[in-house]
Design a protein around this motif. Structure first.
Motif, PDB file in Angstrom:
ATOM      1  N   THR A  10     110.801  83.383 -14.075  1.00  0.00           N
ATOM      2  CA  THR A  10     109.517  84.043 -14.341  1.00  0.00           C
ATOM      3  C   THR A  10     108.368  83.072 -14.154  1.00  0.00           C
ATOM      4  O   THR A  10     107.338  83.413 -13.556  1.00  0.00           O
ATOM      5  CB  THR A  10     109.509  84.627 -15.765  1.00  0.00           C
ATOM      6  OG1 THR A  10     110.596  85.557 -15.886  1.00  0.00           O
ATOM      7  CG2 THR A  10     108.198  85.322 -16.072  1.00  0.00           C
ATOM      8  N   ALA A  35     107.769  82.517 -10.427  1.00  0.00           N
ATOM      9  CA  ALA A  35     107.065  83.644  -9.815  1.00  0.00           C
ATOM     10  C   ALA A  35     105.585  83.638 -10.206  1.00  0.00           C
ATOM     11  O   ALA A  35     104.706  83.854  -9.371  1.00  0.00           O
ATOM     12  CB  ALA A  35     107.715  84.958 -10.225  1.00  0.00           C
ATOM     13  N   ILE A  67     108.262  86.110  -4.038  1.00  0.00           N
ATOM     14  CA  ILE A  67     108.379  86.927  -5.257  1.00  0.00           C
ATOM     15  C   ILE A  67     109.633  87.803  -5.174  1.00  0.00           C
ATOM     16  O   ILE A  67     110.344  87.973  -6.165  1.00  0.00           O
ATOM     17  CB  ILE A  67     107.121  87.804  -5.436  1.00  0.00           C
ATOM     18  CG1 ILE A  67     105.914  86.945  -5.625  1.00  0.00           C
ATOM     19  CG2 ILE A  67     107.286  88.795  -6.568  1.00  0.00           C
ATOM     20  CD1 ILE A  67     105.593  86.570  -7.015  1.00  0.00           C
ATOM     21  N   LEU A 126     112.681  85.633  -5.811  1.00  0.00           N
ATOM     22  CA  LEU A 126     112.775  85.297  -7.233  1.00  0.00           C
ATOM     23  C   LEU A 126     113.169  86.514  -8.070  1.00  0.00           C
ATOM     24  O   LEU A 126     113.892  86.383  -9.064  1.00  0.00           O
ATOM     25  CB  LEU A 126     111.462  84.696  -7.727  1.00  0.00           C
ATOM     26  CG  LEU A 126     111.151  83.301  -7.185  1.00  0.00           C
ATOM     27  CD1 LEU A 126     109.700  82.917  -7.484  1.00  0.00           C
ATOM     28  CD2 LEU A 126     112.105  82.278  -7.758  1.00  0.00           C
ATOM     29  N   ALA A 127     112.714  87.703  -7.679  1.00  0.00           N
ATOM     30  CA  ALA A 127     113.091  88.926  -8.400  1.00  0.00           C
ATOM     31  C   ALA A 127     114.583  89.210  -8.249  1.00  0.00           C
ATOM     32  O   ALA A 127     115.249  89.595  -9.213  1.00  0.00           O
ATOM     33  CB  ALA A 127     112.270  90.112  -7.903  1.00  0.00           C
TER      34      ALA A 127
END
Length: 115
Positions: free
Chosen positions: A24, A27, A45, A48-49
């Protein structure tokens, strides 16, 4: 019959929590600090998600290929497949309905002449 599957130790849950916090923060830093070039923000992003999703599935939902986890994993994959079928089928139906019900450029006189 004894239930042998583990629901995670305190250490594994702590590791999952820490990894989630790090992902988190990465990001957030990618967007707010400008650490990633502007054109690469969306792919960064997204990556990373997906990593965050995998961490949550493994550490908190206990999905995996180990003994006692295969059932959870199979149910999760079948549910995801069912949701994919429903969503893609709905999009297909809506697209075809939109395409087939859109007004054409044909005039009334040209339509009468076609009959």
């Amino acid at each position: 019959m004894a239930h042998t599957s583990s629901h995670g130790s305190a250490a594994s849950i702590l590791w999952g929590f820490l990894l989630s916090l790090v992902l988190t923060a990465l990001a957030f830093g990618a967007v707010m600090a400008g650490a990633v070039p502007r054109g690469a923000v969306l792919p960064a992003i997204t990556l990373l998600a997906v990593a965050q999703l995998i961490v949550q599935l493994v550490f908190f939902l206990h999905l995996g290929l180990g003994q006692g986890r295969r059932g959870n994993t199979a149910i999760f994959l079948l549910t995801a497949m069912l949701i994919g079928i429903v969503v893609s089928g709905s999009l297909w139906v809506m697209h075809n309905a939109n395409h087939n019900m859109s007004p054409t450029q044909m005039t009334i006189a040209a339509a009468r002449n076609r009959d």
